[in-house]
Write a protein that holds these residues in place. Sequence first.
Motif, PDB file in Angstrom:
ATOM      1  N   LEU A   6       0.853  -1.197   0.000  1.00 25.50           N
ATOM      2  CA  LEU A   6       0.000   0.000   0.000  1.00 25.50           C
ATOM      3  C   LEU A   6       0.883   1.240   0.000  1.00 25.50           C
ATOM      4  O   LEU A   6       1.563   1.518   0.968  1.00 25.50           O
ATOM      5  CB  LEU A   6      -0.903   0.008   1.234  1.00 25.50           C
ATOM      6  N   LEU A   8       1.811   4.724   0.447  1.00 22.59           N
ATOM      7  CA  LEU A   8       1.474   6.029   1.033  1.00 22.59           C
ATOM      8  C   LEU A   8       2.637   6.959   0.727  1.00 22.59           C
ATOM      9  O   LEU A   8       3.608   7.038   1.445  1.00 22.59           O
ATOM     10  CB  LEU A   8       1.249   5.880   2.538  1.00 22.59           C
ATOM     11  N   TYR A  46      -2.233   9.283   8.718  1.00 20.07           N
ATOM     12  CA  TYR A  46      -1.358   8.336   8.022  1.00 20.07           C
ATOM     13  C   TYR A  46      -1.007   7.123   8.892  1.00 20.07           C
ATOM     14  O   TYR A  46      -1.044   5.978   8.456  1.00 20.07           O
ATOM     15  CB  TYR A  46      -0.082   9.054   7.577  1.00 20.07           C
ATOM     16  N   HIS A  83      -7.399   5.741   0.862  1.00 22.33           N
ATOM     17  CA  HIS A  83      -6.781   4.559   1.464  1.00 22.33           C
ATOM     18  C   HIS A  83      -7.707   3.925   2.498  1.00 22.33           C
ATOM     19  O   HIS A  83      -7.814   2.690   2.590  1.00 22.33           O
ATOM     20  CB  HIS A  83      -5.458   4.937   2.130  1.00 22.33           C
ATOM     21  N   ARG A  86     -10.466   2.133   0.800  1.00 20.86           N
ATOM     22  CA  ARG A  86      -9.901   0.922   0.178  1.00 20.86           C
ATOM     23  C   ARG A  86      -9.790  -0.191   1.202  1.00 20.86           C
ATOM     24  O   ARG A  86     -10.152  -1.344   0.930  1.00 20.86           O
ATOM     25  CB  ARG A  86      -8.530   1.234  -0.408  1.00 20.86           C
ATOM     26  N   ALA A  94     -13.436   4.905  -2.783  1.00 28.27           N
ATOM     27  CA  ALA A  94     -11.987   5.115  -2.746  1.00 28.27           C
ATOM     28  C   ALA A  94     -11.504   5.760  -4.042  1.00 28.27           C
ATOM     29  O   ALA A  94     -10.706   6.715  -4.019  1.00 28.27           O
ATOM     30  CB  ALA A  94     -11.271   3.786  -2.522  1.00 28.27           C
ATOM     31  N   TYR A  98      -9.534   9.331  -4.590  1.00 29.34           N
ATOM     32  CA  TYR A  98      -8.232   9.423  -5.266  1.00 29.34           C
ATOM     33  C   TYR A  98      -8.283  10.436  -6.409  1.00 29.34           C
ATOM     34  O   TYR A  98      -7.377  11.260  -6.571  1.00 29.34           O
ATOM     35  CB  TYR A  98      -7.818   8.055  -5.823  1.00 29.34           C
ATOM     36  N   SER A 120      -2.157   4.692  -6.398  1.00 27.75           N
ATOM     37  CA  SER A 120      -3.335   4.295  -5.626  1.00 27.75           C
ATOM     38  C   SER A 120      -4.454   3.815  -6.545  1.00 27.75           C
ATOM     39  O   SER A 120      -5.150   2.839  -6.232  1.00 27.75           O
ATOM     40  CB  SER A 120      -3.815   5.470  -4.779  1.00 27.75           C
ATOM     41  N   ASP A 123      -3.736   0.379  -7.455  1.00 24.37           N
ATOM     42  CA  ASP A 123      -4.143  -0.582  -6.424  1.00 24.37           C
ATOM     43  C   ASP A 123      -5.604  -0.993  -6.601  1.00 24.37           C
ATOM     44  O   ASP A 123      -5.956  -2.172  -6.504  1.00 24.37           O
ATOM     45  CB  ASP A 123      -3.965   0.034  -5.036  1.00 24.37           C
TER      46      ASP A 123
END
Length: 624
Positions: A6, A8, A46, A83, A86, A94, A98, A120, A123
């Motif tokens: 993932l 970040l 975060y 995130h 997700r 999500a 984004y 992202s 993903d």
Amino acid sequence: MAGSFLLLFFKAPCQNQRVADSLTLVLKGIEVRDSSYFDLLEEVAYQQRNAAKKLYYSNLLINQSHELNEPLWESRGYILNGHAHRLLGDFDVALQRYLKGLQIAENMGFQNIIAGAYSSVGDLYSLSQRHDESIVQYRMAFEMFKELDDSVNMGSTLLNTGDEFLNIKNYDSALVFFQRSKLIFNRIDYPMGTAFNLGNIGLVLAELGQYVRAEENINQAITILEELGDRYPIAVYQTSLAEIYAERGEYHRAVKYAKSSLNIGFEEGLKEQIRDASLKLSELYKSVGKSDEAYTYLKQYITYRDSINNEETIRKMADLRTEYEVNKKQIEVDLLSEQAKLNRIVAWSAVFIIALLLVLTIALLKIYRIKDRAVRIVRQRRRVIAAQRNKLDEVNKTKDRFFSIVSHDIRGPISNFQGISGLINVLADSKDVDGLKQLGSMMEASAKEVSELLDNLLEWALSQEGRIPYDPQTISLREISQSNLNIMLNMAIAKNIDLVGQLPEDVTIKADKNSVSTIIRNLLSNAIKFTPEAGNVTLNIAEEDGFGVIEIKDTGIGISQEKLENLFSLKGTRSQWGTKGEKGIGLGLLLVHEFVELNKGRIEVQSKEGEGTSFKVFLPSNIT
């Protein structure tokens, strides 16, 4: 799905719930909403491992940064919010978050956030089984992270790309990307990335039937992840260990790992892991004849699968992406409309000026006739006509020479296309993938040659017609030189050439910015083109006697004395091959010469065959 990393992108360390809890206490004591507050709020969002808490703090970051007009923090808030959704399995929401963060970042030019948003979105495509689209998004993200020199996110993007190849069972490509990622993570000593590399390589080994090595790799990955406190990937790898033990007939141990993965999924609210672990448990209980347990877990799997991957969710994701692209295109159309309007104003202004000049010319001619100077005017006109005729003859000769050169040089790439088109069918019929890839490279090279030729041809033709805009302004040579060095860097890297800019002081000139950029770019392109691999190309700037000086030196093949004499004209033989087969006709140097004169400067060349070439361009610091 394998162990996807993932990404970040605006933080290097991995998430840590203990850190998040500590920072939350600090956050509650801050009243002033300044940059340090938003930085701390972003850090809290975060670091959250719990999806619901991540959702809460990212929403708080979005709302407060929007109220205070802080687009940087607002765009980051939307990405973090994506995130969270997700992790909760709400993929359509999500993707919406984004794309909103991406839109703000693109409007403001936040390059690192744009790159992270691409990854992202990749993903989400991966989780929706759209692996080819996911790979495209990851590659776009990697190129941007490479420009930003962001090693952590470069390695992470390579890792996720390898994961996509693993999902489509292209194991060789998966291992290549995992190894590339591993080199980066080892170099920067990044344990989270190392853990994912170990685990994902273990997954490939398991697919290849090398269970002992696969188990060793995955257990090493889990050990590192437990030390870091990251439970999401542990759940992924425990499901994979369950598969390995099932293949080996050790169902008791397989059930143990699958249940552990399921518990993590419930505790962390991870729908993906609940889905995957439920399916694995259903398969395991069915294998040992426990139908009731198998049925229970199968129903649980279907429930979570449908909540994540239903057709409506996929349709919404596609619609959101389409809407975003349409909005971008509309902005481009509006800008083009404004430009067209401006062009019309300029055109009508030109017509008015021409008409005015024509009226003045007629008036002057009448005055000359009145003063009985008709004879001298006739003689003058004859001399002008004779001069124009001579000039026209010279221009026609130049034109014929020019078309001969261009037609000769463009014939090669076009012939390549004709030959390649025939070979494509042959290679396709024989399923020769390597041959098709080689043809693709050849077509790309030919297309690039034609594109470069036509670009220079267009600019040169416009300069001959006097249609190149000339807008002198104060320019920083350091800034414009650095910008063009960045543009040419990939070209130099492809030939293993050391491209260096020595920009010790900020020299300013008064010149047209676009034409100066074209001068630097063409000279750098020529230097790289005619310098062999492992050579050097250097760009220096200085100030000398009221002029800004741009010097571009290379260690290339040099220029013969014969070519030096006609370097900035169409005389003599102009076609020449670069050190890696690049084709050139010297049109770029004609363009350089035109633009140097346009900016009231001069150019000097020194070269010796086999020892390299130096171009010096002198542009005035001020135009009086």
